[in-house]
Motif scaffolding. Structure first.
Motif, PDB file in Angstrom:
ATOM      1  N   ALA A   1      11.263  10.211   5.741  1.00  0.00           N
ATOM      2  CA  ALA A   1      11.473  11.217   4.700  1.00  0.00           C
ATOM      3  C   ALA A   1      10.298  11.267   3.737  1.00  0.00           C
ATOM      4  O   ALA A   1      10.210  12.145   2.884  1.00  0.00           O
ATOM      5  CB  ALA A   1      12.753  10.921   3.933  1.00  0.00           C
ATOM      6  N   GLU A   2       9.412  10.285   3.851  1.00  0.00           N
ATOM      7  CA  GLU A   2       8.306  10.204   2.897  1.00  0.00           C
ATOM      8  C   GLU A   2       6.936  10.160   3.564  1.00  0.00           C
ATOM      9  O   GLU A   2       5.920  10.381   2.904  1.00  0.00           O
ATOM     10  CB  GLU A   2       8.499   8.964   2.005  1.00  0.00           C
ATOM     11  CG  GLU A   2       9.764   9.071   1.152  1.00  0.00           C
ATOM     12  CD  GLU A   2      10.138   7.781   0.440  1.00  0.00           C
ATOM     13  OE1 GLU A   2       9.441   6.767   0.656  1.00  0.00           O
ATOM     14  OE2 GLU A   2      11.106   7.796  -0.321  1.00  0.00           O
TER      15      GLU A   2
ATOM     16  N   VAL B   1       6.207   0.359   5.129  1.00  0.00           N
ATOM     17  CA  VAL B   1       7.674   0.470   5.095  1.00  0.00           C
ATOM     18  C   VAL B   1       7.987   1.889   5.533  1.00  0.00           C
ATOM     19  O   VAL B   1       8.452   2.694   4.758  1.00  0.00           O
ATOM     20  CB  VAL B   1       8.216   0.226   3.673  1.00  0.00           C
ATOM     21  CG1 VAL B   1       9.723   0.003   3.710  1.00  0.00           C
ATOM     22  CG2 VAL B   1       7.529  -0.942   3.008  1.00  0.00           C
TER      23      VAL B   1
ATOM     24  N   GLN C   1       0.413  -0.970  -4.974  1.00  0.00           N
ATOM     25  CA  GLN C   1       1.434  -1.066  -6.014  1.00  0.00           C
ATOM     26  C   GLN C   1       1.643  -2.521  -6.409  1.00  0.00           C
ATOM     27  O   GLN C   1       1.878  -3.388  -5.569  1.00  0.00           O
ATOM     28  CB  GLN C   1       2.760  -0.483  -5.523  1.00  0.00           C
ATOM     29  CG  GLN C   1       3.794  -0.418  -6.642  1.00  0.00           C
ATOM     30  CD  GLN C   1       5.122   0.130  -6.166  1.00  0.00           C
ATOM     31  OE1 GLN C   1       5.479  -0.006  -5.009  1.00  0.00           O
ATOM     32  NE2 GLN C   1       5.852   0.759  -7.059  1.00  0.00           N
TER      33      GLN C   1
ATOM     34  N   GLN D   1       5.434  12.454  -3.819  1.00  0.00           N
ATOM     35  CA  GLN D   1       6.083  11.235  -3.328  1.00  0.00           C
ATOM     36  C   GLN D   1       5.071  10.411  -2.522  1.00  0.00           C
ATOM     37  O   GLN D   1       4.358  10.941  -1.681  1.00  0.00           O
ATOM     38  CB  GLN D   1       7.263  11.608  -2.439  1.00  0.00           C
ATOM     39  CG  GLN D   1       7.856  10.470  -1.623  1.00  0.00           C
ATOM     40  CD  GLN D   1       8.544   9.425  -2.475  1.00  0.00           C
ATOM     41  OE1 GLN D   1       9.286   9.745  -3.384  1.00  0.00           O
ATOM     42  NE2 GLN D   1       8.291   8.153  -2.187  1.00  0.00           N
TER      43      GLN D   1
ATOM     44  N   ALA E   1       4.971   4.597   1.551  1.00  0.00           N
ATOM     45  CA  ALA E   1       4.712   3.155   1.618  1.00  0.00           C
ATOM     46  C   ALA E   1       4.402   2.851   3.079  1.00  0.00           C
ATOM     47  O   ALA E   1       5.297   2.798   3.911  1.00  0.00           O
ATOM     48  CB  ALA E   1       5.913   2.359   1.122  1.00  0.00           C
TER      49      ALA E   1
ATOM     50  N   LEU F   1       7.864   9.180 -11.828  1.00  0.00           N
ATOM     51  CA  LEU F   1       8.349   7.930 -11.256  1.00  0.00           C
ATOM     52  C   LEU F   1       7.221   7.360 -10.416  1.00  0.00           C
ATOM     53  O   LEU F   1       6.630   8.059  -9.595  1.00  0.00           O
ATOM     54  CB  LEU F   1       9.576   8.182 -10.381  1.00  0.00           C
ATOM     55  CG  LEU F   1      10.714   8.949 -11.051  1.00  0.00           C
ATOM     56  CD1 LEU F   1      11.809   9.243 -10.052  1.00  0.00           C
ATOM     57  CD2 LEU F   1      11.257   8.158 -12.221  1.00  0.00           C
ATOM     58  N   LEU F   2       6.974   6.092 -10.624  1.00  0.00           N
ATOM     59  CA  LEU F   2       5.779   5.499 -10.054  1.00  0.00           C
ATOM     60  C   LEU F   2       5.577   5.796  -8.575  1.00  0.00           C
ATOM     61  O   LEU F   2       4.544   6.299  -8.172  1.00  0.00           O
ATOM     62  CB  LEU F   2       5.837   4.001 -10.281  1.00  0.00           C
ATOM     63  CG  LEU F   2       4.484   3.354 -10.200  1.00  0.00           C
ATOM     64  CD1 LEU F   2       3.634   3.776 -11.372  1.00  0.00           C
ATOM     65  CD2 LEU F   2       4.642   1.858 -10.156  1.00  0.00           C
ATOM     66  N   SER F   3       6.552   5.503  -7.745  1.00  0.00           N
ATOM     67  CA  SER F   3       6.321   5.686  -6.323  1.00  0.00           C
ATOM     68  C   SER F   3       6.743   7.068  -5.847  1.00  0.00           C
ATOM     69  O   SER F   3       6.429   7.455  -4.742  1.00  0.00           O
ATOM     70  CB  SER F   3       7.044   4.605  -5.513  1.00  0.00           C
ATOM     71  OG  SER F   3       8.422   4.818  -5.551  1.00  0.00           O
ATOM     72  N   SER F   4       7.441   7.821  -6.697  1.00  0.00           N
ATOM     73  CA  SER F   4       7.904   9.139  -6.252  1.00  0.00           C
ATOM     74  C   SER F   4       7.174  10.290  -6.901  1.00  0.00           C
ATOM     75  O   SER F   4       7.432  11.446  -6.589  1.00  0.00           O
ATOM     76  CB  SER F   4       9.402   9.286  -6.496  1.00  0.00           C
ATOM     77  OG  SER F   4      10.104   8.439  -5.628  1.00  0.00           O
TER      78      SER F   4
ATOM     79  N   SER G   1       0.817  -1.217   0.000  1.00  0.00           N
ATOM     80  CA  SER G   1       0.000   0.000   0.000  1.00  0.00           C
ATOM     81  C   SER G   1       0.848   1.263   0.000  1.00  0.00           C
ATOM     82  O   SER G   1       1.780   1.404   0.784  1.00  0.00           O
ATOM     83  CB  SER G   1      -0.911   0.017   1.234  1.00  0.00           C
ATOM     84  OG  SER G   1      -1.875  -1.004   1.139  1.00  0.00           O
ATOM     85  N   LEU G   2       0.470   2.173  -0.874  1.00  0.00           N
ATOM     86  CA  LEU G   2       1.080   3.498  -0.924  1.00  0.00           C
ATOM     87  C   LEU G   2      -0.045   4.525  -0.824  1.00  0.00           C
ATOM     88  O   LEU G   2      -1.176   4.239  -1.218  1.00  0.00           O
ATOM     89  CB  LEU G   2       1.803   3.716  -2.263  1.00  0.00           C
ATOM     90  CG  LEU G   2       2.773   2.656  -2.760  1.00  0.00           C
ATOM     91  CD1 LEU G   2       3.266   3.026  -4.166  1.00  0.00           C
ATOM     92  CD2 LEU G   2       3.959   2.530  -1.823  1.00  0.00           C
TER      93      LEU G   2
ATOM     94  N   PRO H   1      17.115   9.721 -12.240  1.00  0.00           N
ATOM     95  CA  PRO H   1      15.966   9.628 -13.140  1.00  0.00           C
ATOM     96  C   PRO H   1      15.241  10.963 -13.238  1.00  0.00           C
ATOM     97  O   PRO H   1      15.324  11.797 -12.333  1.00  0.00           O
ATOM     98  CB  PRO H   1      15.062   8.591 -12.477  1.00  0.00           C
ATOM     99  CG  PRO H   1      15.776   8.081 -11.303  1.00  0.00           C
ATOM    100  CD  PRO H   1      16.934   8.949 -11.018  1.00  0.00           C
TER     101      PRO H   1
ATOM    102  N   ASN I   1       8.985   5.382   6.227  1.00  0.00           N
ATOM    103  CA  ASN I   1      10.178   6.163   5.909  1.00  0.00           C
ATOM    104  C   ASN I   1       9.895   7.607   6.314  1.00  0.00           C
ATOM    105  O   ASN I   1       9.046   8.265   5.729  1.00  0.00           O
ATOM    106  CB  ASN I   1      10.473   6.072   4.412  1.00  0.00           C
ATOM    107  CG  ASN I   1      11.709   6.865   4.026  1.00  0.00           C
ATOM    108  OD1 ASN I   1      12.177   7.729   4.778  1.00  0.00           O
ATOM    109  ND2 ASN I   1      12.244   6.585   2.859  1.00  0.00           N
TER     110      ASN I   1
END
Lengths: 211, 523
Positions: free
Chosen positions: B507-508, B503, B307, B497, B500, B450-453, B278-279, B446, B505
Motif C-alpha cells: 500500500a506504500e 518492510v 529514520q 507517504q 519503508a 506525520l513523519l513517515s506518512s 530506510s525510507l 492524526p 508494504n
C-alpha cells in the motif's frame, strides 16, 4: 530508576481502561457450559474507531474479523476462534503521530469466555492468543498476549478493552528502530468495539450456565 | 492563414533586452510554458459525470474551461491557459459530506485529459486546487479549482485533440472547530457519463501551417504527432528517445499521477544501500518569489531517509512524556544530492515569456528533528518535525522568447538558501528550515505532517545573491540578485507517504520499492 518510572507511567496510562472492566458484577457460580446460538461462522466489524496504544496511540478507522463459534464446556472456555483479523486497509490504514501503522496478525486468535451474568446477558472474558506484527515507518515490533473483552447479547458488541499487562511487546523478535518509545517493557493496550454478525445475519447469543 | 505561427516571433530588440529580462525569470511564477499562439480558442465545456459518493453514484455536472491556442507548431510545447474545473455537487452529495460532520471542504481535482493525434494518444493530468469553502446545510455546492497544467508537444503536423476523461475530486473535510471531519479526506472518483457530448472533447488544436482554420475549431485529427522537448521537470528520463508517435506531455508542471508513474526514480542502490531504517519519499511544492510576486513549482523530488528511533522522556508525574526523533536524509536524483532540473516560465513585464532551468543542489546533510509529547491520560499526542537542508540554487539555462541566453556553467547563489533558525547554536550554517506539525487525539485519526506518512512542510527562505552568471563578458549576477534575491519567500512542500524499503508494504511501496504515493503540490 528511569526504567521503573517508565513502567509506572505505562501502568498509569492503562488505569482508566482497567477501571471500566472491573465494574460489572460477577456471578456467584462460574459457568461451565457455554451455549452459542447460532454456531458456525461469524463476521466482526468495528463500531467506532479502534485504538491501539504502544506508548503512542494509533487509530484504526476500519478493522474487521471473521471466524467460527461453537458451544463448548469448561472455564475458561474458547467459544470462538478468530481466523482472520485486519486492522486498517490500504485505503484507510491505521495511523499514529509517527505515520501509517500496519498491523499483520498471526491467526488464529481465540475468544475465551470466563464469566456470564444472566441478568445482563454479558459475558466477560478475553481475546486470546493475540499475536501481531506492528509497523510504523521503520519501527517494527511484535505484540503478543491477550486482550480483556466483554460480549453483550442484546447488542452483539464485543467490547475489547485490554488492561495493562494483558499484552506485551515480544523480545523475540525484539523491536527494531523504535527507540525507547516501544521496548520489551512497553505494555500495549487494545481498545475498541466490534459488532458481531452470524452468517445468517443474526446477532449471536452466548449463554453460560452451571448445570 | 499560413502566416499564423505558433511561436512568438523573435526580434533582435527582444534579444538585446534579454539581459534585463533574465533577471526576472529565476524562480518566477509558473505560467503556461513555451509557445503561445495566435487566435486563442476559449473553451467552456459542460460535461455530465457520474461520481461515486459514500451513498452511491450520483450525476454531477463538471465544467472545464481553458484557453487553447488557435494553432501550435510541431516540436514546440504549449499549455492550455486559465484552466478552471468546476464541479457542481448535487444536494445529495453535499448531504453525504455533512453526514460526516463536515462543515467545510477544500477541493483538489485531478482530471485525466486524453491528448490524441491520429491514433496516437497520451494522457495528461490536469490538477487544480480550490480555496476552502463552507458546506451549505442543504442544497447543492459548486467547487471551482484552478491550476497549471502540463505542456503538450506534437512533433509533426496534424490536429491535437484534448478530451476530458476520468476525474478525481480530493476533498479535505473540516469540522466546525477547524479539526478534520470524518475521515479527514475523501476522494470522489467520477467518470464521464456515457451520453457526454462529443465524448468529452474539449478542443482541437491544429499543428503546423497546412490546416484550414487558424481559430482551430474542432476537426478530426490529422497526421502523426511527436515528442516534445519542453520542461524536463521531474521527467528528465525521456525513456524512449526514438521518435514516438504519441504527443508528449511535459511534466514540468505538477507532480504526476501514481498510476502513470510520472515521477523520477527514487530507489536505494549499491551506491546508497538501504538499511532496516530506510525510507524513501517524494516531495514537491511551491516557493513564492516575493520580488516577482509569483510562485514557482519545486519539482517532484526523491528523498532518501534514515529514520531514527523515537525516544520518550517521561514527565515527572508519569502522566505522559516528551517524544523526540532524529533522522537524516538526502535528496537523490541520478546519483546526486539534488532535485531534478525544473523550469519556471515568467511573463516578464507581463508579456515576454522567459524561461529558466534550475536545480537545487544539496551542499550538506539533511536532518529531520521531531519533538513533541504524548499524554497517557488523554492519549493526546503531538509532534513537530523540523527539516533542515542546505540548498544552493543553480541556474543552468535561460531562454527569452525561446532564444537561449548565455548564462554560463556556474550561475548559482553565492551561499545556500537560508531560513530563520530558532536554534542557531545547535544548527549552524545556512540552510532551509521547513516545519511540519502533526497532532493526534484518539479515537480520531492524526492530522497534519506525520513523519513517515508525509504531509505539508512550510517555511520561509532567503534567496542569497547570485554569482557566476553570464558569459561572453556579460555579467548577469547583479541583475539576478536585484530581481530575485531577498528574504521572506514562503515555501510549502508536500511530502508523500514513505516506503519503508525493508518492510515492504504494497500500500506504500511499488514492487521495486519506490514510494507508491506521489504527492500533489499545494499552494
Amino acid at each position: 530508576m528511569k526504567k521503573n518510572m517508565r513502567r509506572f507511567a505505562v501502568v498509569a496510562g492503562a488505569a482508566a481502561a482497567a477501571f471500566g472492566l472491573t465494574a460489572a458484577p460477577a456471578s456467584a457460580v462460574p459457568s461451565t457450559t457455554w451455549t452459542v446460538t447460532p454456531s458456525g461462522s461469524y463476521t466482526a466489524t468495528n463500531s467506532g474507531n479502534i485504538v491501539l496504544t504502544a506508548t503512542i496511540p494509533m487509530t484504526c478507522t476500519t478493522s474487521s474479523a471473521s471466524g467460527t463459534m461453537a458451544s463448548t464446556t469448561g472455564n475458561p472456555a474458547t467459544v470462538a476462534s478468530i481466523n482472520a483479523i485486519n486492522f486498517g486497509t490500504a485505503a484507510s490504514p491505521c495511523t499514529s503521530i509517527l505515520g501509517n501503522v500496519t498491523t499483520v496478525a498471526t491467526v488464529p486468535w481465540t475468544v475465551v469466555a470466563q464469566d456470564y451474568t444472566a441478568a445482563t446477558g454479558v459475558t466477560k472474558g478475553y481475546v486470546g492468543n493475540v499475536k501481531a506484527v506492528v509497523t510504523a515507518g521503520a519501527c517494527k515490533f511484535t505484540v503478543t498476549g491477550k486482550a480483556s473483552a466483554t460480549y453483550t447479547n442484546s447488542t452483539g458488541v464485543l467490547a475489547v478493552s485490554s488492561v495493562s499487562g494483558d499484552l506485551a511487546v515480544s523480545s523475540s523478535p525484539a523491536p527494531v528502530n523504535c527507540g525507547s518509545v516501544v521496548t520489551t517493557a512497553t505494555k500495549p493496550i487494545f481498545k475498541g468495539n466490534y459488532a458481531i454478525k452470524a452468517s445468517n445475519g443474526t446477532i449471536p447469543k452466548i449463554v453460560g450456565t452451571n448445570p | 492563414m499560413r502566416s499564423h505561427r505558433a511561436a512568438v516571433p523573435r526580434s533582435p530588440r527582444i534579444r538585446a533586452r534579454s539581459a534585463s529580462l533574465t533577471a526576472c525569470v529565476v524562480l518566477a511564477a509558473l505560467v503556461p510554458t513555451a509557445a503561445s499562439a495566435t487566435g486563442a480558442q476559449e473553451v467552456d465545456a459542460e460535461l455530465p459525470y457520474v461520481c461515486a459518493l459514500p451513498s452511491g453514484e450520483l450525476p454531477v455536472t463538471v465544467r472545464v474551461s481553458a484557453d487553447f491556442p488557435g494553432r501550435a507548431t510541431p516540436g514546440e510545447a504549449f499549455s492550455p491557459d486559465g484552466v478552471t474545473t468546476t464541479v457542481e455537487l448535487p444536494a445529495e452529495a453535499v448531504a453525504d459530506l455533512t453526514a460526516l460532520d463536515a462543515t467545510t471542504a477544500r477541493a483538489a481535482t485531478r482530471l485525466g485529459v486524453g491528448v490524441t493525434q491520429n491514433e496516437a494518444a497520451a494522457t495528461a493530468t490536469w490538477r487544480g486546487t480550490a480555496e476552502q469553502v463552507a458546506l451549505p446545510e442543504s442544497g447543492p455546492l459548486t467547487l471551482t479549482t484552478t491550476g497549471d497544467v502540463p505542456a503538450v508537444t506534437g512533433r509533426s503536423d496534424g490536429d491535437l485533440a484534448f478530451t476530458a476523461g476520468a476525474l478525481a475530486v480530493d476533498l479535505a473535510l473540516g469540522a466546525a472547530d477547524g479539526s478534520p471531519a470524518g475521515p479527514g479526506s475523501l476522494t470522489v472518483d467520477c467518470s464521464l457519463a456515457e451520453d457526454a457530448p462529443g465524448e468529452g472533447l474539449l478542443a482541437t488544436v491544429p499543428l503546423g501551417q497546412d490546416a484550414a482554420d487558424p481559430d482551430g475549431t474542432p476537426a478530426p485529427p490529422g497526421s502523426s504527432p511527436g515528442t516534445p522537448g519542453a520542461s524536463p521537470g521531474p521527467q528528465d528520463e525521456p525513456g524512449d528517445r526514438r521518435r514516438e508517435r504519441a504527443p508528449e506531455i511535459a511534466e514540468g508542471a505538477p507532480g504526476g499521477a501514481a498510476a502513470d508513474r510520472d515521477a523520477p526514480p527514487c530507489l536505494y542502490d549499491d551506491e546508497h544501500p538501504s538499511t532496516s531504517a530506510s525510507l524513501n519519499a517524494y516531495v514537491t511544492g511551491y516557493t513564492n518569489v516575493k520580488k516577482l510576486k509569483g510562485a514557482s513549482l519545486l519539482p517532484l523530488s526523491c528523498v532518501l531517509i534514515e529514520q531514527g528511533p523515537t525516544d520518550i522522556d517521561f514527565f515527572p508525574d508519569f502522566s505522559g512524556g516528551y517524544l523526540s526523533q532524529h533522522s537524516e536524509g538526502t535528496l537523490r536524483h541520478q546519483g546526486r544530492a539534488q532535485t531534478p532540473p525544473f523550469e519556471a516560465t515568467f511573463l516578464t513585464f507581463g508579456f515576454t515569456p522567459t524561461k529558466a532551468t534550475m536545480v537545487l543542489e544539496q551542499t550538506g546533510p539533511m536532518t529531520m528533528d521531531a519533538s513533541g509529547e504524548t499524554s497517557f491520560v488523554t492519549l493526546a499526542t503531538s509532534l513537530e518535525t523540523r527539516v533542515r537542508i542546505p540548498l544552493v540554487l543553480r541556474v543552468t539555462a535561460l531562454e527569452v522568447n525561446g532564444t537561449p541566453l548565455a548564462i554560463g556553467a556556474n550561475c548559482r547563489t553565492q551561499r545556500p538558501l537560508h531560513s530563520p533558525e530558532p536554534d542557531p547554536a545547535k544548527f549552524p550554517g545556512d540552510h532551509v528550515l521547513l516545519t511540519g506539525k502533526g497532532t493526534h487525539q484518539p479515537p480520531d485519526q492524526p492530522v497534519g505532517y506525520l513523519l513517515s506518512s508525509g504531509g505539508p512542510l512550510t517555511g520561509e527562505v532567503t534567496i542569497p545573491a547570485f554569482t557566476g552568471c553570464g558569459a561572453g563578458g556579460e555579467n548577469l549576477d547583479r541583475l539576478l540578485t536585484a530581481s530575485v534575491s531577498g528574504p521572506g519567500n514562503y515555501i510549502k512542500q508536500t511530502q508523500g507517504q514513505t516506503c519503508a524499503v525493508q518492510v515492504f508494504n504494497p500500500a506504500e511501496c511499488t514492487e521495486d520499492l519506490q514510494p507508491l504515493k506521489i504527492p500533489v503540490p499545494e499552494r
